[in-house]
Scaffold this active site. Sequence first.
Site, mmCIF file in Angstrom:
data_model
loop_
_atom_site.group_PDB
_atom_site.id
_atom_site.type_symbol
_atom_site.label_atom_id
_atom_site.label_comp_id
_atom_site.label_asym_id
_atom_site.label_seq_id
_atom_site.Cartn_x
_atom_site.Cartn_y
_atom_site.Cartn_z
ATOM 1 N N CYS A 52 16.244 39.563 -15.041
ATOM 2 C CA CYS A 52 15.770 38.749 -13.925
ATOM 3 C C CYS A 52 16.481 37.396 -13.879
ATOM 4 O O CYS A 52 16.792 36.881 -12.802
ATOM 5 C CB CYS A 52 14.265 38.525 -14.027
ATOM 6 S SG CYS A 52 13.301 40.045 -13.931
ATOM 7 N N ARG A 129 12.279 45.860 -8.629
ATOM 8 C CA ARG A 129 13.282 44.989 -8.011
ATOM 9 C C ARG A 129 13.483 45.419 -6.555
ATOM 10 O O ARG A 129 14.416 46.165 -6.235
ATOM 11 C CB ARG A 129 14.585 45.057 -8.798
ATOM 12 C CG ARG A 129 14.412 44.666 -10.252
ATOM 13 C CD ARG A 129 15.724 44.732 -11.039
ATOM 14 N NE ARG A 129 15.440 44.662 -12.462
ATOM 15 C CZ ARG A 129 15.171 43.535 -13.127
ATOM 16 N NH1 ARG A 129 15.154 42.382 -12.482
ATOM 17 N NH2 ARG A 129 14.911 43.562 -14.422
#
Length: 215
Positions: A52, A129
């Site tokens: 991330c 995601r």
Amino acid sequence: MSDQEIYSMPRIGDMAPDFSAMTTTGPMRFSDYIKGKWTILFSHPADFTPVCTTEMSGFALEKNFFEENDTKLVGLSIDSIHSHIAWVNNVRKNTGVLFEFPIIADIDMKVSKLYGMLQPGESETAAVRAVFFIDPNGKIRLIMYYPLNVGRNMDEIKRVLIALQTADKHKVAMPLDWRPGQKVIVPPPKTVAEMQEREASDYEMVDFYLAKKSI
């Protein structure tokens, strides 16, 4: 009957679901914030995680590209506003990269559920995601989903944004692997007269239904 909660998943062509939330740049009413702009809404599993961090940094480093193409960025994860701010500060101190775009604090999972970012087969507590491309009218135009362990491709995110904007501007379609500067596909003819007109044009003709032109 299963008692598993059912999560919504907006579709291409739907209006982007509206919500209010706290973000790292202050309170946000999503519909007001994105009004009249292209917007990329993207989720990540959690703050202080390695993949991330690379992704969020990638978006931050492309700030000028998105501004030049009239596009706002909005991030999200199922973390508190305090965790977000600490992570933003940690990345800035360690790498010099500042996440200036708003990051939604979604500790109650309200927005994640609204956008189908929670996929129980992957995780019930972390958003996958997801990437939503939203046009200036508030309509969802393209959706990408990635699992927790595979980072997104920034080149593809940039490519499809420009493809969407170019297709709208010129009323055309994009062939496989289209890049700016390459030929685009002209909509197929709807009448015999249009077919004959096309055959007399200077388009690159593969066949009457598949013709390309430069823009």
